[in-house]
Write an enzyme that holds these catalytic residues in place. Sequence first.
Site, PDB file in Angstrom:
ATOM      1  N   LYS A  33      14.579   7.945  -0.506  1.00 46.41           N
ATOM      2  CA  LYS A  33      13.539   7.608   0.677  1.00 46.41           C
ATOM      3  C   LYS A  33      14.080   6.617   1.637  1.00 46.41           C
ATOM      4  O   LYS A  33      14.471   5.615   1.281  1.00 46.41           O
ATOM      5  CB  LYS A  33      12.355   6.978  -0.004  1.00 46.41           C
ATOM      6  CG  LYS A  33      11.205   6.574   1.047  1.00 46.41           C
ATOM      7  CD  LYS A  33       9.822   5.842   0.431  1.00 46.41           C
ATOM      8  CE  LYS A  33      10.169   4.552  -0.026  1.00 46.41           C
ATOM      9  NZ  LYS A  33       9.849   3.607   1.294  1.00 46.41           N
ATOM     10  N   ASP A  60      10.267   8.255   5.434  1.00 41.99           N
ATOM     11  CA  ASP A  60       8.990   7.542   5.203  1.00 41.99           C
ATOM     12  C   ASP A  60       8.222   6.634   6.426  1.00 41.99           C
ATOM     13  O   ASP A  60       8.752   5.605   6.646  1.00 41.99           O
ATOM     14  CB  ASP A  60       8.936   6.650   3.856  1.00 41.99           C
ATOM     15  CG  ASP A  60       7.832   5.948   3.542  1.00 41.99           C
ATOM     16  OD1 ASP A  60       6.843   6.352   4.035  1.00 41.99           O
ATOM     17  OD2 ASP A  60       7.875   4.726   3.010  1.00 41.99           O
ATOM     18  N   LYS A  62       5.748   7.307   8.485  1.00 37.88           N
ATOM     19  CA  LYS A  62       4.085   7.096   8.357  1.00 37.88           C
ATOM     20  C   LYS A  62       3.708   7.275   9.677  1.00 37.88           C
ATOM     21  O   LYS A  62       2.969   6.341  10.398  1.00 37.88           O
ATOM     22  CB  LYS A  62       3.733   5.588   7.815  1.00 37.88           C
ATOM     23  CG  LYS A  62       4.119   5.362   6.366  1.00 37.88           C
ATOM     24  CD  LYS A  62       3.601   3.889   5.893  1.00 37.88           C
ATOM     25  CE  LYS A  62       3.979   3.677   4.437  1.00 37.88           C
ATOM     26  NZ  LYS A  62       5.339   3.330   4.349  1.00 37.88           N
ATOM     27  N   ASP A  65      -0.373   8.462  15.409  1.00 32.94           N
ATOM     28  CA  ASP A  65      -0.489   8.532  16.857  1.00 32.94           C
ATOM     29  C   ASP A  65      -1.203   9.653  17.363  1.00 32.94           C
ATOM     30  O   ASP A  65      -2.050  10.237  16.327  1.00 32.94           O
ATOM     31  CB  ASP A  65       0.920   8.557  17.429  1.00 32.94           C
ATOM     32  CG  ASP A  65       1.198   7.858  18.561  1.00 32.94           C
ATOM     33  OD1 ASP A  65       0.351   8.034  19.607  1.00 32.94           O
ATOM     34  OD2 ASP A  65       2.201   6.958  19.002  1.00 32.94           O
ATOM     35  N   THR A 119      -0.753   1.071  -0.643  1.00 31.25           N
ATOM     36  CA  THR A 119      -0.736   0.415  -2.047  1.00 31.25           C
ATOM     37  C   THR A 119      -0.696  -0.950  -2.322  1.00 31.25           C
ATOM     38  O   THR A 119      -0.603  -1.706  -3.195  1.00 31.25           O
ATOM     39  CB  THR A 119       0.087   1.191  -2.858  1.00 31.25           C
ATOM     40  OG1 THR A 119       1.768   0.903  -2.240  1.00 31.25           O
ATOM     41  CG2 THR A 119       0.102   2.637  -2.987  1.00 31.25           C
ATOM     42  N   GLN A 189       3.400  -4.850  -4.478  1.00 29.56           N
ATOM     43  CA  GLN A 189       2.457  -3.873  -4.924  1.00 29.56           C
ATOM     44  C   GLN A 189       1.563  -4.574  -5.733  1.00 29.56           C
ATOM     45  O   GLN A 189       1.800  -5.389  -6.536  1.00 29.56           O
ATOM     46  CB  GLN A 189       3.151  -2.886  -5.518  1.00 29.56           C
ATOM     47  CG  GLN A 189       4.153  -2.190  -4.907  1.00 29.56           C
ATOM     48  CD  GLN A 189       3.905  -1.206  -3.604  1.00 29.56           C
ATOM     49  OE1 GLN A 189       2.683  -1.123  -3.292  1.00 29.56           O
ATOM     50  NE2 GLN A 189       4.814  -0.814  -2.940  1.00 29.56           N
ATOM     51  N   ARG A 210      13.126  -1.536  -6.177  1.00 27.99           N
ATOM     52  CA  ARG A 210      13.714  -2.562  -6.954  1.00 27.99           C
ATOM     53  C   ARG A 210      14.346  -2.409  -8.170  1.00 27.99           C
ATOM     54  O   ARG A 210      15.471  -2.784  -8.615  1.00 27.99           O
ATOM     55  CB  ARG A 210      13.055  -3.806  -6.792  1.00 27.99           C
ATOM     56  CG  ARG A 210      12.737  -4.067  -5.126  1.00 27.99           C
ATOM     57  CD  ARG A 210      11.915  -5.260  -5.030  1.00 27.99           C
ATOM     58  NE  ARG A 210      11.376  -5.382  -3.686  1.00 27.99           N
ATOM     59  CZ  ARG A 210      10.269  -5.844  -3.505  1.00 27.99           C
ATOM     60  NH1 ARG A 210       9.356  -6.525  -4.244  1.00 27.99           N
ATOM     61  NH2 ARG A 210       9.877  -5.933  -1.954  1.00 27.99           N
TER      62      ARG A 210
END
Length: 232
Positions: A33, A60, A62, A65, A119, A189, A210
């Site tokens: 990603k 990714d 997002k 618009d 999230t 998160q 991570r």
Amino acid sequence: MTHSPVIVALDYPTAEGALDLARRLDPADCRLKVGKELYTRAGPALLAQLHTLGFDVFLDLKFHDIPNTVSRAVSVAADLGVWMVNVHASCGRRAMTQAADTLAQFSAPPELIAVTVLTSFSQAEFEEVHHGERLEERVSMLAALTQDCGLDGVVCSPHEVPRLRAERGLNFGLVTPGVRPVGSDAGDQTRIMTPEQAIAAGSSYLVIGRPITQASDPLQALHQINLTLGAD
């Protein structure tokens, strides 16, 4: 082609760090990603390098618009050869439908998914921007809209997966960040599960950063996760 549901989040500030990690992994074991910070720094050239290494890439960004801008952006992503791209479901029906229609014109279009509620949100934080509304109800509503617009799935918390799987059926993609192996730091998160719990709940893909990227041996950390999922 990988059978693993793991998507490794390349949350690095530079292309050098991301490529160093990618070269230590195997495209047979995961997808990758690329998010906003890294893409803003490194751009399409990085995607080309990751593709050369054999990886499927989830871009990714997002997109959120007006309809024409969103549809043109996902079209560019398709031109760049990404495996998956996403928009915000809150950009609305016209934007999502137009984006889906645009990608349908490609012979091998990327997966198109939508973000429901980030999230990182807790219920208390969510209510600060959506007063009096329940987070899980907003997620269900946006997932239903996303499916109705012809998209392939949504990004959601693993805790929302059982409800969405029941509501949206088996063929709707559920991409879940907030996945941490036992003993890992939760980071930023708030709604998390272990990889085994998320897959058992019905997740299609697991975004993990991570616990793999900051491991002393990232490939071994990835193999261990895949082993627990029966994908190694």
